[in-house]
Design a protein around this motif. Structure first.
Motif, PDB file in Angstrom:
ATOM      1  N   ILE A  69      50.779  30.437  36.535  1.00 54.35           N
ATOM      2  CA  ILE A  69      49.479  30.899  37.028  1.00 54.35           C
ATOM      3  C   ILE A  69      49.757  31.946  38.101  1.00 54.35           C
ATOM      4  O   ILE A  69      50.171  31.614  39.212  1.00 54.35           O
ATOM      5  N   GLN A  70      49.568  33.209  37.760  1.00 53.65           N
ATOM      6  CA  GLN A  70      49.925  34.296  38.661  1.00 53.65           C
ATOM      7  C   GLN A  70      48.760  34.668  39.579  1.00 53.65           C
ATOM      8  O   GLN A  70      47.651  34.911  39.127  1.00 53.65           O
ATOM      9  N   GLU A  71      49.024  34.667  40.864  1.00 58.02           N
ATOM     10  CA  GLU A  71      48.102  35.153  41.898  1.00 58.02           C
ATOM     11  C   GLU A  71      46.726  34.485  41.927  1.00 58.02           C
ATOM     12  O   GLU A  71      45.702  35.170  41.959  1.00 58.02           O
ATOM     13  N   PRO A  72      46.646  33.152  41.954  1.00 57.91           N
ATOM     14  CA  PRO A  72      45.325  32.524  42.070  1.00 57.91           C
ATOM     15  C   PRO A  72      44.651  32.802  43.405  1.00 57.91           C
ATOM     16  O   PRO A  72      43.445  32.584  43.548  1.00 57.91           O
ATOM     17  N   ASN A  73      45.407  33.303  44.391  1.00 56.24           N
ATOM     18  CA  ASN A  73      44.827  33.600  45.705  1.00 56.24           C
ATOM     19  C   ASN A  73      43.885  34.802  45.684  1.00 56.24           C
ATOM     20  O   ASN A  73      43.205  35.072  46.672  1.00 56.24           O
ATOM     21  N   VAL A  74      43.807  35.528  44.551  1.00 58.86           N
ATOM     22  CA  VAL A  74      42.872  36.657  44.493  1.00 58.86           C
ATOM     23  C   VAL A  74      41.483  36.229  44.019  1.00 58.86           C
ATOM     24  O   VAL A  74      40.523  36.986  44.122  1.00 58.86           O
ATOM     25  N   ILE A  75      41.350  34.996  43.505  1.00 60.80           N
ATOM     26  CA  ILE A  75      40.076  34.534  42.946  1.00 60.80           C
ATOM     27  C   ILE A  75      39.037  34.407  44.063  1.00 60.80           C
ATOM     28  O   ILE A  75      39.283  33.784  45.093  1.00 60.80           O
ATOM     29  N   ARG A  76      37.854  34.962  43.841  1.00 62.53           N
ATOM     30  CA  ARG A  76      36.801  34.935  44.867  1.00 62.53           C
ATOM     31  C   ARG A  76      35.875  33.730  44.736  1.00 62.53           C
ATOM     32  O   ARG A  76      35.386  33.207  45.728  1.00 62.53           O
ATOM     33  N   LYS A  99      51.403  32.217  30.257  1.00 56.13           N
ATOM     34  CA  LYS A  99      50.967  32.587  31.611  1.00 56.13           C
ATOM     35  C   LYS A  99      49.525  33.038  31.600  1.00 56.13           C
ATOM     36  O   LYS A  99      48.964  33.413  30.565  1.00 56.13           O
ATOM     37  N   VAL A 100      48.909  32.978  32.777  1.00 57.64           N
ATOM     38  CA  VAL A 100      47.588  33.569  32.999  1.00 57.64           C
ATOM     39  C   VAL A 100      47.671  34.350  34.301  1.00 57.64           C
ATOM     40  O   VAL A 100      48.216  33.866  35.296  1.00 57.64           O
ATOM     41  N   THR A 101      47.206  35.586  34.264  1.00 59.37           N
ATOM     42  CA  THR A 101      47.186  36.431  35.453  1.00 59.37           C
ATOM     43  C   THR A 101      45.774  36.423  36.033  1.00 59.37           C
ATOM     44  O   THR A 101      44.832  36.872  35.377  1.00 59.37           O
ATOM     45  N   CYS A 102      45.630  35.887  37.223  1.00 60.19           N
ATOM     46  CA  CYS A 102      44.298  35.753  37.819  1.00 60.19           C
ATOM     47  C   CYS A 102      43.818  37.101  38.363  1.00 60.19           C
ATOM     48  O   CYS A 102      44.610  37.983  38.672  1.00 60.19           O
ATOM     49  N   PHE A 103      42.504  37.236  38.480  1.00 60.99           N
ATOM     50  CA  PHE A 103      41.908  38.440  39.041  1.00 60.99           C
ATOM     51  C   PHE A 103      40.662  38.057  39.822  1.00 60.99           C
ATOM     52  O   PHE A 103      40.135  36.940  39.688  1.00 60.99           O
TER      53      PHE A 103
END
Length: 372
Positions: A188-195, A84-88
């Motif tokens: 792919i966790q939470e890609p919607n947080v990527i700016r 997994k990858v946790t996006c930030f």
């Protein structure tokens, strides 16, 4: 589908011993859901159908609704290594593809602080295809986001301290690249947080069924067994929706809500061993009311299955049902006094506080009768 039913996608593929360890093993408490059955069958049915292949999945729902558990279950069903990858928010392209780092001489290493020496030695001793974030997380005991920040510090430090000597460089791929090239199941966790729009474009391009990733050293193509499972929390007021181009590359989506009351109770019994069906039914009702109330009032926290598990387990261990309600459920949703009042009013209006006290009193009475 039985608990251990498999859906082999590439039966002739041989995994290494290290890869076999990454394939998730279902615990005895795992409950097969309708979503798991549906996704597994759809992927298997379409696997060899060219443009109709399903290999990008979106699981969208509240925290604690079982998204990661489902992603891991798919790893077990397909026999694919799970990672997994946790996006930030501040992810950049190096977090998507990896980084080129210098090979520092032993003389320069000796002049560094012990912690820095630990990092560089861990990098140099790696097999060359372990992701840099994974190496840093293992060496320093830090989170993925902290590892990404540490990597950027290393890059800056290396660029500023060359001492005029010729530098040899080595490429360290990201976890995304490792899964992409080797054919793993990647959550792919939470890609919607990527700016950064450029980061999203790189991710979008990679998720094409015939996609590729341009690395500094080569162009790699998507492994035919690579499956991407994108998991995102359902949007609340003020949160960023999932990028439309990314959503467009998904071939199957599941809306992850709390399961039915009956399934909630089954899962808690399997997970905790707590058998009081009447009390568990009231707890489930309270979780569902709190979940609906939080969403209706734009309260950002959620009441999900994780809260249910820990609340029931606390009661099974002798804790007060009403007191542990706050520590295991309500305070996870919010600690704001006004929002807590809204949640309490909802429970009172449904008569659930009274039902809880009655069921708990009955539980204690039965325990006293069975105690010698």
């Amino acid at each position: 589908m039985t608990e251990n039913e498999k859906y082999p996608l590439s039966p002739d593929r041989q995994l290494t011993d290290a890869e076999k360890k990454l394939v998730w093993k279902k615990p005895s408490t795992h409950q097969v859901s309708e979503e798991e059955q549906r996704i597994s069958r759809e992927i298997k049915r379409n696997w060899n159908r060219g443009e109709m292949k399903i290999a990008n999945i979106l699981l969208e729902g509240d925290a604690g609704s079982g998204k990661t558990q489902l992603a891991k279950a798919l790893s077990a069903n397909f026999g694919l290594p799970y990672t997994k990858v946790t996006c930030f928010a501040d992810m950049d392209k190096s977090d998507i593809i990896g980084a080129i780092l210098p090979v520092i001489s032993s003389e320069r290493l000796e002049k560094m602080e012990p912690a820095e020496q630990t990092v560089w030695k861990a990098l140099y001793e790696s097999d060359g295809f372990q992701s840099i974030s994974e190496i840093l997380m293992d060496a320093l005991g830090i989170s993925q986001e902290q590892a990404a920040l540490k990597m950027k510090q290393l890059l800056k430090q290396a660029a500023e301290n060359t001492d005029g000597e010729a530098i040899e460089y080595r490429f360290y791929p990201s976890e995304i690249v490792r899964a992409y090239q080797k054919g793993y199941l990647l959550e792919i966790q939470e890609p919607n947080v990527i700016r950064d729009a450029a980061v999203l474009m790189a991710l979008n391009s990679a998720l094409e069924l015939d996609g590729s990733i341009n690395l500094p050293t080569q162009i790699i193509h998507r492994h035919p067994d690579f499956i991407a499972v994108i998991t995102t929390n359902r949007s609340y007021a003020g949160t960023r929706p999932l990028n439309e181009a990314l959503r467009d590359r998904v071939q199957h989506t599941e809306k992850m809500d709390l399961p039915t009351k009956e399934i909630m109770i089954e899962r808690v019994i399997a997970k905790t061993g707590f058998q009081d069906g009447k009390l568990l039914g009231i707890l489930a009702d309270m979780i569902m009311v709190l979940d609906r109330t939080a969403r209706a009032n734009a309260i950002k926290g959620v009441a999900g299955m994780r809260s249910f598990f820990y609340w029931a387990d606390a009661i099974a261990g002798g804790a007060s049902a009403k007191e542990s309600l706050y520590h295991k459920v309500i305070y996870k949703i919010t600690t704001d006094s006004e929002e807590i009042k809204l949640l309490e009013e909802a429970l009172k209006n449904h008569g659930l506080f009274a039902s809880l006290e009655e069921a708990e009193a009955e539980l204690k009475k039965n325990e006293n009768l069975t105690t010698p």
